[in-house]
Design an enzyme around this catalytic site. Structure first.
Site, PDB file in Angstrom:
ATOM      1  CG  ASN A  79       3.269  -8.374  -9.614  1.00 57.53           C
ATOM      2  OD1 ASN A  79       3.255  -9.655  -9.142  1.00 57.53           O
ATOM      3  ND2 ASN A  79       2.796  -8.015 -10.598  1.00 57.53           N
ATOM      4  CB  ILE A  87       6.932  -2.485  -5.616  1.00 61.29           C
ATOM      5  CG1 ILE A  87       7.997  -2.866  -4.840  1.00 61.29           C
ATOM      6  CG2 ILE A  87       5.850  -3.593  -5.333  1.00 61.29           C
ATOM      7  CD1 ILE A  87       7.938  -2.634  -3.132  1.00 61.29           C
ATOM      8  CB  CYS A  88       4.046  -3.452 -10.602  1.00 64.14           C
ATOM      9  SG  CYS A  88       2.373  -3.206 -11.476  1.00 64.14           S
ATOM     10  CG  LEU A  89       0.722  -3.652  -4.328  1.00 62.89           C
ATOM     11  CD1 LEU A  89       0.127  -4.690  -4.603  1.00 62.89           C
ATOM     12  CD2 LEU A  89       1.251  -3.629  -2.856  1.00 62.89           C
TER      13      LEU A  89
END
Length: 220
Positions: A79, A87-89
């Site tokens: 992620n 960032i993938c959040l």
């Protein structure tokens, strides 16, 4: 002092007063709207022993708009972009809420290191590595932690190993013997590493990829 500045300054002060979380937030160039966040890698993960820094930018409409965060420290994680630190959040996007704070968001990043979400990746190649060969992924993530997130003086005897000629292969999560095999056929080492990484020639997945398929990829 406007409401945004007042809130951010309070959050920085609250974080500084909380010694138990090990979360740090510092201003960059005395600006409360450009910050450096940091936290230790979670225990019992490949990131244990590392110190991870995050670039934080406070948007004009904070806290009604999510903060912008990206890793400064390079991280091998599904992620997190291996190249840019993006960032993938969800809470950094559509799941953001004004009740969230800088500290709670950094704690969420720390938790993300414990619990990757490979089905919603930021780095597709790393996610593929994670899902097809978890043991090899852990070794590579641990290696990146040693290289990028650990103070060189704390590496001890392992520092010589980390500076060895095999670094480039280990950074890609590959086996040196596999790289040597195709380099011996006359292909340039860097090209071999790129091809094996793209094909995810790691762990149990090695059995699913023929040598002819690799040569085909190398000849492109």
């Amino acid at each position: 002092m406007d409401a945004r500045r007042r809130r951010v300054m309070k959050e920085i002060a609250d974080c500084k007063n909380d010694k138990s979380s090990n979360i740090r937030i510092d201003m960059i160039d005395d600006s409360p709207f450009h910050l450096n966040g940091s936290f230790p890698g979670p225990e019992d993960t490949p990131y244990q022993g590392g110190h991870f820094e995050v670039d934080i930018v406070i948007p004009p409409t904070y806290p009604f708009q999510p903060v912008k965060m990206k890793f400064i420290t390079k991280v091998y994680h599904p992620n997190v972009s291996s190249a840019s630190g993006a960032i993938c959040l969800d809470i950094l996007k559509d799941a953001w809420s004004p009740v969230l704070t800088l500290k709670s968001t950094l704690i969420s990043l720390q938790s993300l290191l414990c619990s990757p979400e490979p089905n919603d990746p930021q780095d597709a190649e790393v996610a593929k590595h994670f899902t097809t060969s978890k043991g090899s992924f852990d070794d590579t993530a641990r290696y990146w932690t040693q290289i990028y997130a650990v103070d060189p003086s704390a590496r001890g005897k392992s520092s010589e190993k980390l500076q060895s000629a095999g670094d480039e292969v280990a950074m890609a999560g590959l086996e040196k013997a596999h790289v040597d095999q195709f380099e011996a056929l006359g292909f340039e080492r860097g090209k071999v590493i790129d091809a094996l990484r793209r094909l995810n020639y790691r762990g149990a997945n090695v059995a699913n990829i023929t040598e002819d398929r690799i040569v085909e990829e190398l000849l492109k």
